[in-house]
Write an enzyme that holds these catalytic residues in place. Structure first.
Site, PDB file in Angstrom:
ATOM      1  CD  GLU A  56      -6.062  15.702 -26.171  1.00 21.47           C
ATOM      2  OE1 GLU A  56      -5.526  14.600 -26.072  1.00 21.47           O
ATOM      3  OE2 GLU A  56      -6.523  16.333 -25.205  1.00 21.47           O
ATOM      4  CG  HIS A 114       0.873  19.377 -21.432  1.00 20.34           C
ATOM      5  ND1 HIS A 114       1.934  18.800 -20.780  1.00 20.34           N
ATOM      6  CD2 HIS A 114      -0.168  18.514 -21.261  1.00 20.34           C
ATOM      7  CE1 HIS A 114       1.555  17.652 -20.238  1.00 20.34           C
ATOM      8  NE2 HIS A 114       0.282  17.457 -20.511  1.00 20.34           N
ATOM      9  CG  ASP A 128      -5.624  17.735 -18.461  1.00 23.54           C
ATOM     10  OD1 ASP A 128      -4.779  17.165 -17.749  1.00 23.54           O
ATOM     11  OD2 ASP A 128      -6.155  17.198 -19.464  1.00 23.54           O
ATOM     12  CE  LYS A 143       3.674  15.473 -26.831  1.00 22.61           C
ATOM     13  NZ  LYS A 143       2.801  14.449 -27.343  1.00 22.61           N
ATOM     14  CE  LYS A 172      -9.016  15.695 -22.791  1.00 21.57           C
ATOM     15  NZ  LYS A 172      -7.768  14.970 -23.050  1.00 21.57           N
ATOM     16  CE  LYS A 204      -0.821  17.981 -17.291  1.00 18.77           C
ATOM     17  NZ  LYS A 204      -1.830  16.953 -17.480  1.00 18.77           N
ATOM     18  CD  GLU A 239      -2.907  -1.187   0.319  1.00 16.07           C
ATOM     19  OE1 GLU A 239      -3.315  -0.091  -0.120  1.00 16.07           O
ATOM     20  OE2 GLU A 239      -3.334  -2.281  -0.084  1.00 16.07           O
ATOM     21  CG  PHE A 240       0.781   3.692  -3.253  1.00 15.38           C
ATOM     22  CD1 PHE A 240       1.692   2.689  -3.576  1.00 15.38           C
ATOM     23  CD2 PHE A 240      -0.178   4.052  -4.189  1.00 15.38           C
ATOM     24  CE1 PHE A 240       1.641   2.052  -4.812  1.00 15.38           C
ATOM     25  CE2 PHE A 240      -0.234   3.419  -5.427  1.00 15.38           C
ATOM     26  CZ  PHE A 240       0.674   2.420  -5.733  1.00 15.38           C
TER      27      PHE A 240
HETATM   28  C1  BG6 Z   1      -2.181  14.822 -20.576  1.00 16.68           C
HETATM   29  C2  BG6 Z   1      -3.563  15.286 -20.283  1.00 16.68           C
HETATM   30  O1  BG6 Z   1      -1.264  15.410 -19.704  1.00 16.68           O
HETATM   31  O2  BG6 Z   1      -1.848  15.160 -21.939  1.00 16.68           O
HETATM   32  C3  BG6 Z   1      -4.552  14.649 -21.247  1.00 16.68           C
HETATM   33  O3  BG6 Z   1      -3.898  14.944 -18.949  1.00 16.68           O
HETATM   34  C4  BG6 Z   1      -4.146  14.925 -22.680  1.00 16.68           C
HETATM   35  O4  BG6 Z   1      -5.860  15.119 -21.004  1.00 16.68           O
HETATM   36  C5  BG6 Z   1      -2.686  14.556 -22.910  1.00 16.68           C
HETATM   37  O5  BG6 Z   1      -4.975  14.146 -23.530  1.00 16.68           O
HETATM   38  C6  BG6 Z   1      -2.213  15.004 -24.272  1.00 16.68           C
HETATM   39  O6  BG6 Z   1      -0.938  14.495 -24.509  1.00 16.68           O
HETATM   40  P1  BG6 Z   1      -0.514  14.021 -25.952  1.00 16.68           P
HETATM   41  O7  BG6 Z   1       0.936  13.670 -25.814  1.00 16.68           O
HETATM   42  O8  BG6 Z   1      -1.388  12.852 -26.308  1.00 16.68           O
HETATM   43  O9  BG6 Z   1      -0.746  15.176 -26.869  1.00 16.68           O
END
Ligand code: BG6
Length: 539
Positions: free
Chosen positions: A265, A289, A284, A231, A381, A197, A134-135
């Site tokens: 996305e 990012h 998010d 990347k 999304k 993250k 368990e953590f």
């Molecule tokens: C994640 C997010 O950090 O990055 C996701 O929590 C998102 O919601 C994803 O879909 C996108 O990453 P990538 O590399 O698929 O563009």
């Protein structure tokens, strides 16, 4: 971050010639050479908390496998997977093997491995060990300590591939068990902590998390991951800027009109409704990012590629971001549309949810280079296309030279850095059209990675894991930058005077909410369409 030239893809990945066969117990270095100029990482034990989770299966194991194929892992490497629930190591290994085989065969996955190379997989498999625990139980850490005391070398990386609620308890218990202690003479090996993250949910929580973890580990032991920096196409932004004499002289407010950073996305929340309800698209993606992309595009040139040199310049850039206000952002939520159901119909999502699945922002960087240049950021999304890219639009030419073509009718020069799923760059510019009349026509010049380099399997975590083993922190987030990024968006998350940013609907499969168009229209700009017209072919 390695600065050696791009290594050739291994034969196992390209399928060009079969990899030489060798015994199962052989090191991958015997089977396949390391890419030119790269050496295997030092021996270490990688302890993965969350061994049964998706991240381990989908990204960490494929990345470790790819590193093994490339001969970049040391023979003394060990991988201990910690998770709640008793099971045999052999069962964990079998599950991982099945998952990797599926990803390898799936052309749509990012694995691109084709068929698994048995030598490389067996090499990894022999180094895997499962440990139930368990953590949040001291016992787990006592057991782990015993196990690690028996491992020679002493180098250990603890990877927290777990939900954010476990970051504090795990680092605290690692610290209290003495597992993060490095010997004063440096001879006892390194102890590093990798944290995924989301690192906090706003400025206050990020500060609190940093302060908590820093009680048990020093800043140089902490590796905060933003997987966008793993990347190749993101790392290449610095190469495009600083390895070419063409771009840097014009990379400033005098020549650049505006910059668009898009991470669109087509997928929805994919079963992550519970997480998404608490997080939303803005938290998010934006202060992490998208800000990382902004940092790579807008930071000043560092004096070297040393981790601190690069991170100092990035920290300066984040510090120069003008704090965003609610007027600088537009939030949206997908509704039933051509691409499927609405967000509120997703599992684990409230029927009256006010969580945003789309966020757009207008950002200014207040420094000598960028004052007055808008950076438009958007993510969402269930949009019309999957497209992560940065488009840098240049200012128009200074006067009307071509009689029939006023300056404002010329197509602007745009340099687009394509991150995903296309990998490369394109440049929109103007030429004379063929024929006796001096007419201007817009054309595009494109570079695609696949046209120049053999495909190289990369799920995005290889460089991050390898760099962590080497102790290169260039691609990891420093505490100060994490906090500066959250500070820049704090007024959006907690608007002065209360309330929350309005959330506008958009049809699933569309370009996003109309209000996001209005955000740019007020500056006389427009988003680049997500569904771009196919290039015009000859008549
Ligand atoms: C994640 C997010 O950090 O990055 C996701 O929590 C998102 O919601 C994803 O879909 C996108 O990453 P990538 O590399 O698929 O563009």
């Amino acid at each position: 971050m390695s600065t050696t030239p791009n290594p050739p893809a291994s034969s196992a990945q390209t399928g060009a010639t079969p990899a030489p066969s060798c015994k199962v117990s052989a090191s991958p270095h015997d089977a396949l050479p390391s890419p030119a100029g790269k050496k295997p990482a030092p021996p270490c034990t990688l302890v993965i908390f969350g061994a049964g989770g998706d991240l381990t299966k989908r990204l960490l194991m494929p990345a470790l496998y790819n590193l093994a194929v490339d001969g970049l892992l040391d023979d003394g490497m060990k991988i201990v997977g910690v998770n709640h629930g008793e099971r045999e190591t052999s069962q964990w290994v079998d599950d991982l093997h099945t998952a990797l085989q599926q990803f390898a065969a799936d052309k749509a996955s990012t694995f691109h491995a084709g068929k698994l190379d048995d030598n490389a997989w067996n090499w990894v498999a022999q180094r895997l060990e499962y440990m139930a625990g368990e953590f949040e139980t001291d016992d787990t850490f006592a057991k782990l300590k015993q196990k690690l005391d028996r491992q020679p070398g002493g180098n250990v990386i603890f990877y927290l591939a777990v939900g954010a609620r476990f970051f504090k308890p795990i680092s605290e218990r690692l610290g209290k068990a003495g597992l993060l202690k490095e010997s004063d003479d440096g001879k006892g090996g390194f102890r590093r902590l990798v944290i995924e993250k989301p690192f906090g949910t706003d400025l206050a929580s990020a500060r609190d998390l940093n302060a908590h973890i820093l009680q048990y580990a020093s800043e140089s032991q902490i590796y905060r991951i933003d997987h966008f920096l793993g990347k190749d196409t993101v790392q290449s932004i610095l190469a495009v800027r600083f390895a070419n004499a063409l771009f840097e002289p014009i990379w400033r407010r005098e020549y650049i009109d505006s910059v668009q950073i898009t991470a669109a996305e087509t997928i929805g929340v994919e079963g992550r409704g519970r997480f998404y309800e608490q997080t939303g698209a803005f938290r998010d993606m934006v202060p992490n990012h998208l800000f990382q992309l902004l940092g790579m595009v807008a930071m000043e040139p560092p004096n070297s590629f040393d981790a601190e040199a690069v991170r100092d310049k990035k920290a300066d850039l984040f510090d120069a971001i003008q704090p965003l206000t609610p007027e600088d952002v537009v939030f949206g939520q997908y509704e039933k549309g051509p691409a499927g159901i609405g967000y509120r119909e997703e599992p684990d999502v409230a029927v009256d949810s006010a969580t945003e699945t789309y966020a757009a922002a207008r950002v200014f960087v207040e420094n000598w280079r960028w004052a007055g240049v808008p950076f438009y950021l958007r993510t969402g999304k269930r949009l019309a296309a999957r497209r992560t890219e940065i488009s840098v639009q240049l200012k128009p030419v200074p006067f009307r030279l071509f009689r029939d073509t006023p300056v404002d009718a010329l197509t602007p020069n745009v340099l687009t850095l394509r991150i995903d799923p296309a990998h490369g760059t394109s440049f929109d510019f103007n030429v004379k059209t063929p024929g006796p009349v001096m007419q201007i026509g817009a054309v595009k010049s494109s570079f695609d990675y696949n046209d120049f380099f053999a495909e190289h399997a990369n799920v995005g975590y290889e460089t991050l894991l390898y760099d962590c083993m080497l102790g290169d922190e260039t691609l990891f987030q420093r505490a100060d930058s994490i906090e500066t990024s959250w500070r820049a968006v704090d007024d959006v998350l907690h608007p002065k005077g209360g309330g929350a940013v309005a959330v506008h609907g958009y049809a699933a499969g569309s370009e996003g909410p109309a209000e996001a168009d209005a955000l740019l229209a007020r500056d006389g700009h427009a988003w680049r369409p997500l569904q771009q017209a196919a290039p015009r072919s000859k008549a």
